[in-house]
Motif scaffolding. Structure first.
Motif, mmCIF file in Angstrom:
data_model
loop_
_atom_site.group_PDB
_atom_site.id
_atom_site.type_symbol
_atom_site.label_atom_id
_atom_site.label_comp_id
_atom_site.label_asym_id
_atom_site.label_seq_id
_atom_site.Cartn_x
_atom_site.Cartn_y
_atom_site.Cartn_z
ATOM 1 N N PHE A 1 3.294 -0.087 -6.873
ATOM 2 C CA PHE A 1 3.937 -0.402 -6.161
ATOM 3 C C PHE A 1 5.413 0.208 -6.929
ATOM 4 N N ILE A 2 5.411 1.271 -7.659
ATOM 5 C CA ILE A 2 6.991 2.290 -7.345
ATOM 6 C C ILE A 2 6.764 3.020 -6.267
ATOM 7 N N LEU A 3 5.627 3.448 -6.198
ATOM 8 C CA LEU A 3 5.921 4.569 -5.516
ATOM 9 C C LEU A 3 6.012 4.076 -3.898
ATOM 10 N N GLU A 4 5.745 2.895 -3.539
ATOM 11 C CA GLU A 4 5.481 1.965 -2.635
ATOM 12 C C GLU A 4 7.157 2.013 -2.279
ATOM 13 N N SER A 5 7.768 1.631 -2.915
ATOM 14 C CA SER A 5 9.230 0.970 -3.159
ATOM 15 C C SER A 5 10.243 2.175 -2.401
ATOM 16 N N LEU A 6 9.757 3.483 -3.301
ATOM 17 C CA LEU A 6 11.024 4.907 -2.915
ATOM 18 C C LEU A 6 9.594 5.384 -1.445
#
Length: 352
Positions: free
Chosen positions: A239-244
């Protein structure tokens, strides 16, 4: 001459740090990304943390349900029955897996815990792969929205593409397994299946009232805890990578790459759909606008299929659960299936 003590870490400290990285590298990666963002882009750090937290909360019902199922199956011994049920007719199981994935209400995030539970129960990799490939592409709410934003024909075609990709991928994996591939497809500590899955374990009696047995209660708790920690660390990083990706890849960049007609836009859309993840719901208006501007419908189909299957949460699930060889096959099947879906849809629309 007096030798001064160096600052090199002691062997014990080096060993501790090495084990910490080996055991907690996923959590550490998430922490390092957020720490780097806090230094160089504090608003994005806060935004990514909030995005991941909200996504985890939205996924919580799926997490709780699948964790409970996995722990219950392990504690009662029902996982043996489930694994055995998938060994009778592989092609039928692949078809059912693809159909279930194509109509199930699971998004690319929600499918992760369910896949983990299926693999932990020893369900064959071929049937799981069929479900895995089909599920992120279509669900009931996505069907309705696709029909509204694009049209009913596109929604039906995307559903057919999801099921077809699942059948295709599951069949390829099944044939590869028969040829000797994937003898041990899962990462260490993920399930106890084999042979693409699933070595059928020695059958043991099922104890449905597992709470009456102290050992089975302990097994339930241990399975629930390990499954929770495993899923939480990988979902957090995903989810962190998706947000970026959502923050740093503007929709205008994707739009510019997908214009045009002919075969080349389908190829481009397939390749762009892999790294340029867009939430499936957010991608629909983008694709609709591009088609109105003259983009080939097949390119839109290829982009939606490739983006759905290879989205960060979906791809991270494969990477977390399966060995790199399985991940490579998954990506290859995704690209092949997305291109084929776009090409076939383009041929269909040109004939109607």
């Amino acid at each position: 001459m007096v030798m001064t003590d160096t600052t090199l870490p002691t062997p014990g400290l080096r060993s501790t740090l090495r084990h910490l990285w080996q055991d907690q590298r996923v959590w550490l990666a998430s922490a390092l990304i957020l720490a780097a963002l806090a230094v160089f882009d504090a608003p994005q750090a806060a935004g990514s943390a909030i995005f991941a937290g909200n996504a985890l909360l939205n996924t919580a019902p799926f997490l709780i349900l699948s964790i409970a199922i996995a722990a219950w199956a392990n504690a009662t011994g029902a996982d043996n029955l489930i694994a055995k049920a998938f060994t009778g007719a592989p092609i039928l199981m692949i078809g059912l897996g693809a159909l279930a994935g194509g109509i199930s209400p699971f998004c690319s995030c929600g499918v992760i815990p369910l896949i983990a539970a299926l693999l932990a129960m020893g369900v064959p990799l071929s049937a799981v792969m069929a479900f895995w490939l089909a599920s992120p592409i279509m669900d009931p709410s996505m069907f309705v929205l696709t029909a509204g934003v694009l049209d009913l024909e596109f929604a039906v075609a995307k559903t057919v593409a999801a099921i077809g990709l699942g059948v295709f991928g599951g069949t390829v994996v099944h044939l590869m397994i028969k040829g000797g591939a994937f003898a041990d497809p899962l990462r260490d500590g993920v399930g106890n299946g084999g042979c693409g899955g699933a070595k059928i374990r020695a059958p043991k009696p099922v104890v449905w009232r597992f709470w009456a047995d102290a050992d089975r209660r302990a097994r339930f708790g241990k399975t629930a805890l390990t499954t929770t920690l495993f899923l939480a660390k990988w979902l957090t990083l995903a989810f962190i990578l998706e947000s970026l990706m959502l923050a740093w890849i503007p929709a205008e960049t994707v739009t510019a790459a997908l214009g045009g007609e002919g075969l080349l836009p389908i190829v481009t859309a397939t390749l762009v759909g892999v790294p340029a993840y867009l939430n499936g719901y957010a991608a629909l208006p983008l694709v609709g606008g591009l088609i109105e501007q003259g983009m080939a419908p097949g390119a839109g189909m290829a982009f939606l299929v490739a983006g759905g299957v290879t989205s960060i949460p979906a791809a991270m699930a494969v990477w977390a659960l399966a060995r790199p060889q399985v991940f490579a096959v998954y990506i290859g099947l995704s690209l092949t299936g997305a291109f084929a879906s776009g090409l076939l849809f383009q041929l269909w629309t040109s004939m109607t």
